[in-house]
Design an enzyme around this catalytic site. Sequence first.
Site, mmCIF file in Angstrom:
data_model
loop_
_atom_site.group_PDB
_atom_site.id
_atom_site.type_symbol
_atom_site.label_atom_id
_atom_site.label_comp_id
_atom_site.label_asym_id
_atom_site.label_seq_id
_atom_site.Cartn_x
_atom_site.Cartn_y
_atom_site.Cartn_z
ATOM 1 N N ASP A 144 8.056 0.344 -1.566
ATOM 2 C CA ASP A 144 6.689 0.616 -1.127
ATOM 3 C C ASP A 144 6.198 2.004 -1.513
ATOM 4 O OD1 ASP A 144 6.995 -1.809 0.100
ATOM 5 O OD2 ASP A 144 6.168 -1.167 2.020
ATOM 6 N N HIS A 178 -0.571 -2.817 -1.518
ATOM 7 C CA HIS A 178 -0.186 -2.060 -0.308
ATOM 8 C C HIS A 178 -1.348 -1.177 0.155
ATOM 9 C CE1 HIS A 178 2.631 -0.718 2.641
ATOM 10 N NE2 HIS A 178 2.976 0.421 2.085
ATOM 11 N N HIS A 195 -3.124 3.701 1.701
ATOM 12 C CA HIS A 195 -2.114 3.626 2.750
ATOM 13 C C HIS A 195 -2.678 3.900 4.138
ATOM 14 C CE1 HIS A 195 1.917 3.675 4.448
ATOM 15 N NE2 HIS A 195 2.273 3.107 3.321
ATOM 16 N N HIS A 237 11.569 2.484 -0.084
ATOM 17 C CA HIS A 237 10.415 3.240 -0.583
ATOM 18 C C HIS A 237 10.766 3.985 -1.860
ATOM 19 C CE1 HIS A 237 9.444 2.540 3.657
ATOM 20 N NE2 HIS A 237 8.177 2.641 3.298
HETATM 21 ZN ZN LIG Z 1 4.024 2.006 2.963
#
Ligand SMILES: [Zn+2]
Length: 306
Positions: free
Chosen positions: A125, A176, A180, A272
Site C-alpha cells: 500500500d 487506494h 490517502h 507497505h
Molecule cells: Zn494506506
Amino acid sequence: MTNGGGTWRSGWLRGLLRPGSTGRAAAIAVLVVAALLGSAYALGRSLIPDRPRQSATGVTGDPNSSRYADQPPIVPTETEQSDQDGDRSAPPSAGQDGSTSDANGDSLFGAHSTTGDKRVALTFDDGPDPQYTPQVLNALREFGVRATFCVVGEMAQSHPDLVRAIVADGHTLCNHSWNHDVTLGKRSPDVIRADLLRTNEAIRAAAPDAPIVWYRQPGGAWTYPVVSVANALGMTPLHWTVDPADWEAPGAARIAATVTSQIEPGSVVLMHDAGGNRQGTVEALWQLLPELTARFELEALPTDRT
Ligand SMILES: [Zn+2]
C-alpha cells in the site's frame, strides 16, 4: 518426605482460618506479601513501555517520516471514526492481525478480506515510492511472486514510471484513493466518486491498459458510501487478513514473524512500500519469500473476477 509442601500449605491455611492471634498474624502476613507483590507488579509495568496501540491497522503510521498518516486521522472526525471504521478495531472475519477483533466483520461493509480460495495475496500500500517500490519489486521478481499494489493517486501521478514497472512485472493494481484520506468514507458519495475516479485517471495515465478492479480504503476505514461508490465504479472493496503493522516499523524480524505465524490459505497480507521508512518491510520480504513460496501459492489478486 514428599508431602512437606502440602503439610506446610495445610498448616498455613488452617492458620488463616483459625480465629485468634495466629490467624490474624497469618492474614496480615498475606496482606503484606500481596501488597509487596502488587508494588513489584506496578513497578514492572512502569518499566515496560506501552506497546504501540494496534489501532489503525493497515495504516502508514510513522508521524515523523510518513507523508500519509494512514493512522487515525488528525482531524475532528477522528473520534467518530473509532466507532465504525473497519480499521482500528475491525480486522477481517479471519482477523488475526493482532488488533482487537471484529469477528463478524460487520464494519467491513462487505469488503473482501481473503482471496476466496487457497491462494495467498501479498498487497503493498501507499506507493509507488521511488525508494522502496523498486526494492519490493526486486524481491518479488527474485522469487517469481506476483502481488497487488494499492497505489495512491498522487503518488501514481508523481511516479508513473513506477506504476508501469509494477504492471510490467505482472502485478495487479488497486486504487487506494487520491491522497490517502482516511476519512474519505465519511464524505459525500460525489466527493468519494471524484476521488476514486481521479485516482484511476492518474493510474491510467501511467498504465492505460492496466485493469483497476480493487479499491482499498485508507486506514481500512470502510463506510457504506465508500463501499457503494467503489462497487458502482467497478471496483471491489479489498480489506486484508494479516496485518504485520509494518507501518510501525517494528523491524524485519517482527514483520516476518507476524506474517509467518498468522498467514494461512486465502490470506490477504497487508504491507507497505511507501509512507515512511520501509526498509524493514523490504528486509522482511527477503526473509519471508523463501518460506511463503514453499508453503503457499502466492498470487496477485485477479483482475478478471472480483
Ligand atoms: Zn494506506
